[in-house]
Design an enzyme around this catalytic site. Structure first.
Site, PDB file in Angstrom:
ATOM      1  N   GLU A  31      -5.120  36.721 -20.120  1.00  0.00           N
ATOM      2  CA  GLU A  31      -4.727  36.205 -18.805  1.00  0.00           C
ATOM      3  C   GLU A  31      -3.820  37.249 -18.200  1.00  0.00           C
ATOM      4  O   GLU A  31      -2.769  37.561 -18.770  1.00  0.00           O
ATOM      5  CB  GLU A  31      -3.895  34.953 -19.005  1.00  0.00           C
ATOM      6  CG  GLU A  31      -4.544  33.683 -18.510  1.00  0.00           C
ATOM      7  CD  GLU A  31      -3.560  32.552 -18.686  1.00  0.00           C
ATOM      8  OE1 GLU A  31      -3.676  31.879 -19.717  1.00  0.00           O
ATOM      9  OE2 GLU A  31      -2.681  32.378 -17.831  1.00  0.00           O
ATOM     10  N   CYS A  56       2.507  35.112 -12.323  1.00  0.00           N
ATOM     11  CA  CYS A  56       1.243  35.788 -12.026  1.00  0.00           C
ATOM     12  C   CYS A  56       0.511  35.072 -10.897  1.00  0.00           C
ATOM     13  O   CYS A  56      -0.287  35.660 -10.189  1.00  0.00           O
ATOM     14  CB  CYS A  56       0.380  35.959 -13.260  1.00  0.00           C
ATOM     15  SG  CYS A  56       0.335  34.539 -14.294  1.00  0.00           S
TER      16      CYS A  56
END
Ligand SMILES: Cc1cc2nc3c(=O)[nH]c(=O)nc-3n(C[C@H](O)[C@H](O)[C@H](O)COP(=O)(O)OP(=O)(O)OC[C@H]3O[C@@H](n4cnc5c(N)ncnc54)[C@H](O)[C@@H]3O)c2cc1C
Length: 1010
Positions: free
Chosen positions: A762, A796
């Site tokens: 990720e 993020c």
């Protein structure tokens, strides 16, 4: 000296059990109400209103035809909310077409039902009405004329304007006062409370504008005279959220320093003219704060205008603390520091934000709801509070605001029994029929709450009223529905409460999920009792980082975990899942302690800490449930004489490498997913945040996970991380971090001999938010500020690129600039802080350099002002305008926002071009969309190559099992964390086929069992 607002709570806990609260209210009413008498009084009012139905263009009629539960009603509401603010013709047409379900208004024919019939009727009534009521010169210029050829859109615009007019007394205070004078000719005893419409202030300039308009209204009403009594004169209602951008509990000091003097100035004006000034009631998390302000203002009044009786507060009966609010206001009046105390006005309302209160409590995982969950509980509370207000009539002039004929009759009965002076209140445009009858039957005083403003300012208010009038449970809605018998309409809420045993109508936030998964516990940071343990834990926490491990430690640990695999894997799935649940419960219970660690080690703000602990708890419970539901052995179909099963098993030792920005949630999510799937786990937290990870590992060990199934390795990525990835026993890697490191890991794995090792990565994102000109600027700005600057942009998912439609961009940028100026940056341990520091010196240096670069290459739009000594490594949130989407090259992992325009004349001319250009950036994590055009939102979501699309909200804070999180392209491999496909990736699969006919024949078939 600036006064302080006492933070000590004066009201009970906001989340007491509903039955307990209701019992106290009902006791208040014992023997006080003769309900058959109420029905006898109210029935003729109901009958008379029904005998004279509202005209076809009135809101009641429209909503009867198109209830908000129908697609037509929803379309009407959406158009009412958005159409009038759209500045460009093209978008206005697109919105109308979208909501009315037809792409081509100029086309021929079309079905005569549904939206088309509604459109026809709205248009027809709009055109008829505009001919009847509006002089030609009043045709609004601009949009209306530009759309002239598109008659349908123009008529819809007009229809919405007319709808709005039903609720606004005038566009200016002068116009409204003229209209009030006209209405007084028919009903001499009417008084008015003017409300200057608008959204809550997002900028200081907005707040100053509202202050000026309230002051102007007071002066206009006073007209240079002193009224004989505030009861008999008109007055104003004010919203504190309009007078200060940060009217929040967390900003008490600024509320005292900035808001209090503003309200005091208005109070002085109103007192000097002897007029009524009432503070409207807003959301429940502002209730304590509003009372603290009220008390300060009362002290001021006691010192300066002790004779004035016009100061008032609205109290919402739907709040479970309503009765105590009434008592507190009476106490403030009695204890005011002047001879004989003070006398206030209290407007009792039911409450306008019920749906919002329920949503907030569910989202935040609060211990209960601050409002009642049954309509009849609110009605009963209203009556209980009314009885108490009447008791306090020596110090309170009660003002009962309701359109409900049953409630009105009950109030009149109670007040008359006590001989108390009081007034009734209604909203302009509502309850006119009922009050016509009430005033004809009883000589009560009545005040009309009268909104004043332009069309654009009206929209949010209009939608509230549409919802109120359209809700099935609402009195005005049922009054218009002949199918509801008067007895039903006027049924006693006290009997209804007895029948339901006062049990809540909604599951508590903890039991939100229908699959039985327990929701994590949140904290209401506006509630002192809730946040005190958190603040205490933060104050007590000291961080002592452990020594780093070496590559040699890595090998020893990997050998141990390799050997531990068989035993761990052999544990029944249910046992492994139970350990996760035990850990979840322990973490949930130790939320304050873990928040303390997060503040001190990761420098997170309190709100971010609570959200992170909750996410970790949710991961444990969710993966436990998912494992049991999805990883259990499955029988597969096949021919007779054969048995087939599919099994999912652990792969071996999983290496989990997590980042510092979610040092608990991401760490926990990776580790427990790998464990519950049957893997042993070598966990390496970020070198900046080892302590919180170690504490969570301890918690898992205590929950039963053996030491040779889970080991923690603390060290640098280049040494410990690299050694783990390269180790021959590594059977899988789960990594969250930068795209560059993910590539490095991928290459290391690919270079290894032996089995091909799966990688779950990720990584980052260049996340955009696409905004068109139907979006509400206030909502956009709220979402942008949260998405770009919360956690100092160190998520993020954070917003990096705001793409604004050129028709509304300037206004949004101006508001954004103003909102950024109001953010508080500094020490994350303080409740007031919105934006804390960056994680370390290296990050600070890198992001500062990126900002300096932007200062040279882009246009600075706004920056949060900051004291240079605010706190180490704090970087002020900043926004720059860049020319094209493609100019955004790299993720800047901090509070730095890039803004670009789209639309005619820009590099991206259409929304499709915007999406194509965002896709071309190569990342694919999150995308925000702000539009009221539903088909546009769907089209954008379908075309966007991103993992998470958020429409009309912020784009951070994905919830486990609700918004599974993770992207594609440069943003990661998937599967999504917190989603139903995640665990599979941690598993090896095995099919076992057994020939059950091997031992001589197919006994089952022959016995007739197969
Ligand atoms: C003069 C005036 C001033 C006002 N000022 C304010 C203000 O300052 N702040 C504010 O918040 N509102 C204010 N309101 C709006 C008010 O709170 C109500 O929304 C509105 O008056 C409808 O209530 P009712 O008694 O007329 O109708 P009713 O139909 O009898 O009651 C509707 C109300 O019941 C409650 N309700 C609905 N469903 C449920 C449920 N499932 N569980 C529990 N309760 C439920 C809600 O409060 C809803 O508004 C004001 C209203 C008036 C008339």
């Amino acid at each position: 000296m600036t006064p302080t607002l006492n933070p000590a709570p004066r009201l009970p806990f906001p989340y007491r059990p509903e039955p307990e609260v209701l019992a106290a209210l009902l006791r208040q009413l014992q023997g006080r109400l003769d309900w058959p008498g109420v029905i006898a009084q109210a029935r003729p009012w109901v009958q008379a209103v029904r005998d004279k139905p509202a005209p076809f263009w009135a809101l009641e009629s429209l909503l009867r035809e198109y209830p908000i539960s129908s697609s037509e009603g929803l379309a009407l509401m959406r158009l009412a909310e958005a159409l009038l603010r759209v500045p460009d013709a093209e978008t206005a047409i697109a919105l109308t077409a979208d909501q009315l379900g037809r792409a081509d208004f100029d086309g021929e024919g079309g079905p005569a039902e549904g939206p088309h019939k509604m459109l026809a009727q709205i248009s027809a009534s709009a055109i008829a009405l505009s001919k009847k009521f509006l002089p030609e010169s009043e045709n609004p210029p601009g949009l209306f004329q530009r759309l002239g050829s598109r008659t349908v859109v123009a008529a819809t615009v007009r229809a919405i304007q007319l709808l709005g007019r039903q609720f606004v007394l005038g566009r200016t205070i002068g116009e409204a006062m003229d209209e009030a004078a006209t209405q007084r000719k028919a009903q001499a005893r009417l008084t008015f409370s003017y409300d200057m419409l608008g959204e809550g202030a997002r900028t200081e300039a907005d707040a100053e504008r509202y202050l000026a308009s309230y002051r102007n209204a007071l002066r206009a009403i006073a007209g240079g005279r002193v009224a004989t009594s505030p009861m008999a004169a008109d007055g104003i209602s004010i919203k504190l959220s309009a007078l200060f951008t940060r009217y929040e509990d967390a900003q008490r000091e600024r509320v005292a320093a900035v808001l209090l003097p503003r309200v005091r100035a208005l109070v002085d004006e109103a007192a000097a003219a002897n007029l009524n000034l009432t503070i409207d009631a807003e959301e429940s998390d502002r209730l304590e704060l509003s009372l603290a302000l009220f008390e300060q203002l009362a002290a001021h009044i006691a010192a300066t205008h002790p004779q004035w009786q016009g100061f008032g507060l609205a109290v919402q009966a739907y709040q479970t603390r309503a009765l105590e609010v009434v008592d507190d206001v009476a106490r403030i009046a009695r204890e005011a520091p002047c001879k004989g105390g003070l006398r206030f006005m209290v407007r009792l309302v039911k409450g306008a934000y019920w749906d919002g209160e329920i949503k907030r409590a569910q989202e935040a995982g609060l211990p209960g709801y601050p409002v009642f969950t049954h309509k009849h509980h609110t009605d009963a509370s209203y009556l209980g509070c009314a009885a108490r207000l009447i008791e306090h009539h020596a110090v309170i002039y009660p003002q009962f605001a309701t359109h409900n004929a049953g409630t009105i009759a009950a109030i009149v009965q109670m007040a008359q029994q006590q001989g108390a002076a009081f007034e009734m209140q209604r909203l302009h445009g509502m309850g006119e029929g009922v009050y016509r009858e009430v005033l004809a039957a009883t000589p009560v005083a009545c005040r009309v709450y009268a909104p004043v403003g332009e069309h654009r300012d009206l929209l949010a208010y209009l939608v509230r009223r549409l919802l109120e009038n359209g809700a099935n449970s609402s009195f005005v809605h049922q009054l218009a529905d002949e199918a509801v018998a008067p007895e039903e309409l006027l049924a006693s809420p006290l009997d209804a409460a007895a029948a339901t045993q006062a049990a809540p109508a909604l599951a508590l936030p903890v039991a939100l999920y229908p699959d039985g998964r327990v929701n994590s516990t949140g904290i209401d940071l506006a509630c002192v009792a809730q946040r005190a343990p958190l603040e205490a834990a933060v104050a007590m926490t000291h961080i002592a980082p452990p020594p780093m491990d070496t590559p040699a430690d890595v090998d020893t640990t990997m050998q141990r975990l390799h050997h531990g695999f068989e035993a761990w894997h052999a544990r029944p799935l249910a046992e492994r899942a139970a350990m996760l649940r035990t850990a979840a419960d322990a973490l949930d219970a130790r939320l304050p302690e873990f928040c303390g660690l997060l503040v001190k080690e990761a420098h997170k703000t309190l709100g971010d800490c609570v959200a992170e602990v909750r996410e970790a708890v949710d991961f444990c419970r969710y993966y436990a449930d998912q494992a049991e539901a999805r990883l259990a052995e499955q029988a597969l179909p096949g021919p007779t004489g054969e048995r087939n099963v599919l099994r999912l098993k652990g792969r071996g030792v999983f290496v989990c490498i997590s980042p510092w920005n979610f040092p608990l949630a991401i760490f926990a999510g990776q580790v427990v997913a790998a464990l519950v799937a049957g893997n042993t786990v070598a966990a390496k937290p970020a070198e900046q945040t080892p302590v919180v990870a170690a504490r969570f590992v301890e918690l898992l060990h205590r929950a039963g996970v053996p030491a040779d199934a889970l080991a923690l390795l603390h060290g640098l990525g280049e040494t410990v991380g690299a050694a783990l990835v390269a180790h021959p026993h590594t059977a899988g890697v789960c990594f969250t971090g930068s795209t560059a490191v993910a590539r490095l890991i991928n290459r290391t794995l690919a270079a290894k001999d032996g089995p091909i090792v799966p990688l779950i990565a990720e990584t980052g994102g260049l996340n955009a938010m696409v905004v068109d000109s139907t979006a509400l600027p206030e909502q956009v700005v709220d979402a942008v500020v949260q998405s770009a600057f919360r956690s100092a942009g160190q998520r993020c998912s954070a917003l990096r690129l705001l793409v604004l439609h050129s028709a509304s961009a300037d206004g949004v940028i101006e508001m954004l600039k103003g909102a950024m100026a109001e953010l508080v940056v500094g020490d994350p341990a303080l409740l007031a802080t919105d934006v804390g520091p960056l994680i370390d010196d290296e990050a600070y240096a890198g992001i500062s350099a990126a900002v300096q670069n932007l200062e040279r290459q882009a246009r600075l739009l706004g920056r949060t002002p900051m004291d240079s000594a605010a706190f180490p490594r704090v970087l002020a949130p900043v926004a720059f305008e860049i020319g094209r989407i493609a100019d955004l090259k790299a993720e800047v992992f901090g509070p730095v926002l890039h803004v670009v325009r789209w639309g005619p004349g820009q590099a991206a001319k259409t929304v499709d071009e915007v999406v194509a250009q965002v896709n071309a950036l190569g990342y694919g994590l999150t995308l925000g969309v702000q539009t009221r055009i539903d088909t546009r939102a769907e089209r954008i979501a379908a075309a966007a190559r991103v993992g998470n699309v958020y429409v009309n909200r912020n784009m951070i804070g994905a919830v486990v099992g609700v918004q599974p999180f993770g992207g594609e392209g440069l943003s990661g491999t998937g599967p999504k964390a917190g989603g139903p496909h995640y665990l599979y990736r941690f598993c090896a699969e095995q099919t076992v086929t057994i020939n059950t006919a091997a031992a001589g024949g197919n006994a089952e078939l022959l016995a007739g069992l197969a």
